[in-house]
Design a protein around this motif. Structure first.
Motif, PDB file in Angstrom:
ATOM      1  N   SER A  86       0.830  -1.209   0.000  1.00 50.22           N
ATOM      2  CA  SER A  86       0.000   0.000   0.000  1.00 50.22           C
ATOM      3  C   SER A  86       0.861   1.253   0.000  1.00 50.22           C
ATOM      4  O   SER A  86       2.076   1.200   0.204  1.00 50.22           O
ATOM      5  N   ASP A  87       0.187   2.389  -0.182  1.00 52.04           N
ATOM      6  CA  ASP A  87       0.917   3.653  -0.229  1.00 52.04           C
ATOM      7  C   ASP A  87       1.440   4.094   1.133  1.00 52.04           C
ATOM      8  O   ASP A  87       2.217   5.027   1.220  1.00 52.04           O
ATOM      9  N   SER A  88       1.054   3.411   2.199  1.00 46.49           N
ATOM     10  CA  SER A  88       1.620   3.742   3.519  1.00 46.49           C
ATOM     11  C   SER A  88       2.904   2.962   3.793  1.00 46.49           C
ATOM     12  O   SER A  88       3.511   3.104   4.850  1.00 46.49           O
ATOM     13  N   THR A  89       3.311   2.142   2.835  1.00 44.09           N
ATOM     14  CA  THR A  89       4.574   1.420   2.925  1.00 44.09           C
ATOM     15  C   THR A  89       5.516   2.006   1.882  1.00 44.09           C
ATOM     16  O   THR A  89       5.206   2.001   0.696  1.00 44.09           O
ATOM     17  N   TYR A  90       6.646   2.532   2.332  1.00 49.51           N
ATOM     18  CA  TYR A  90       7.627   3.089   1.402  1.00 49.51           C
ATOM     19  C   TYR A  90       8.559   1.983   0.927  1.00 49.51           C
ATOM     20  O   TYR A  90       9.085   1.221   1.729  1.00 49.51           O
ATOM     21  N   VAL A  91       8.735   1.920  -0.380  1.00 49.84           N
ATOM     22  CA  VAL A  91       9.657   0.968  -0.988  1.00 49.84           C
ATOM     23  C   VAL A  91      10.937   1.741  -1.273  1.00 49.84           C
ATOM     24  O   VAL A  91      10.908   2.737  -1.999  1.00 49.84           O
ATOM     25  N   VAL A  92      12.063   1.307  -0.693  1.00 46.04           N
ATOM     26  CA  VAL A  92      13.307   2.061  -0.849  1.00 46.04           C
ATOM     27  C   VAL A  92      14.471   1.157  -1.253  1.00 46.04           C
ATOM     28  O   VAL A  92      14.453  -0.056  -1.007  1.00 46.04           O
ATOM     29  N   GLU A  93      15.454   1.808  -1.855  1.00 43.28           N
ATOM     30  CA  GLU A  93      16.718   1.136  -2.178  1.00 43.28           C
ATOM     31  C   GLU A  93      17.816   2.186  -2.247  1.00 43.28           C
ATOM     32  O   GLU A  93      17.555   3.383  -2.363  1.00 43.28           O
ATOM     33  N   THR A  94      19.034   1.715  -2.178  1.00 41.87           N
ATOM     34  CA  THR A  94      20.176   2.614  -2.256  1.00 41.87           C
ATOM     35  C   THR A  94      20.255   3.241  -3.649  1.00 41.87           C
ATOM     36  O   THR A  94      19.871   2.615  -4.632  1.00 41.87           O
ATOM     37  N   LYS A  95      20.738   4.463  -3.709  1.00 45.23           N
ATOM     38  CA  LYS A  95      20.910   5.131  -5.006  1.00 45.23           C
ATOM     39  C   LYS A  95      22.111   4.581  -5.751  1.00 45.23           C
ATOM     40  O   LYS A  95      22.113   4.513  -6.972  1.00 45.23           O
TER      41      LYS A  95
END
Length: 181
Positions: A86-95
């Motif tokens: 969902s949009d309340s979960t941020y999906v992140v990764e290193t740049k």
């Protein structure tokens, strides 16, 4: 060591996925992410589920899912499968893996200093949350890439050992149960 802001070395992944028309099989909700756990082990099947319209962000293996609501629950874990959240979960990764290793990013996001900072900077009343702009302002010491690798290798080895012990305990439990059937 250098002090960096989250936004300088981490990016948010915004893969838009139509939950009604996707070949992705799984979704991850807050109930699937265990507090202070490195990996997400649980998931739900998209097909036949009752997930709502807010489940439209795609993620891929190796991404980190950060629950922006209720930071005191300490939910930020890596996935080894693809799916949606969902949009309340941020999906992140290193740049850039040559500056910040993805495996080390998760270690930083599991640290007490990270969660204490999140707790101090939460907003809202009943349902506290961390805005992505706020998350981007988090500062931390970034060790050299060599130090990151050493730390990540050690911590991930310890994690794998813990998981092996959990499987061994479960198998032993089943064996003991079978003796009484």
């Amino acid at each position: 060591m250098v002090i960096v802001r989250f936004e300088d070395v981490v990016k948010r992944i915004n893969i838009n996925v139509d939950r009604h028309n996707t070949d992705r099989l799984y979704y991850v909700g807050g109930e699937h992410i265990e507090s202070e756990e490195f990996m997400i082990h649980d998931k739900g099947l998209i097909k036949g589920s009752t997930i709502g319209y807010k489940f439209h962000y795609g993620f891929n293996p190796g991404h980190i899912l950060f629950m922006s609501r209720n930071a005191h629950l300490r939910k930020a874990s890596m996935v080894d499968f693809e799916g949606i959240c969902s949009d309340s979960t941020y999906v992140v990764e290193t740049k850039d893996e040559s500056i910040l290793l993805q495996d080390y990013l998760l270690i930083e996001m599991q640290s007490d200093r990270f969660w204490n900072w999140m707790e101090e900077h939460k907003t809202g009343g009943v349902n506290y949350l961390i805005n992505y702009r706020t998350l981007n302002q988090y500062k931390f010491e970034l060790p050299s890439i060599e130090e990151q690798k050493v730390l990540a290798d050690k911590l991930w080895a310890a994690y794998r050992l813990k998981e092996s012990y959990k499987k061994l305990l479960a198998a032993t439990d089943e064996m003991v149960k079978s003796q009484f059937i």
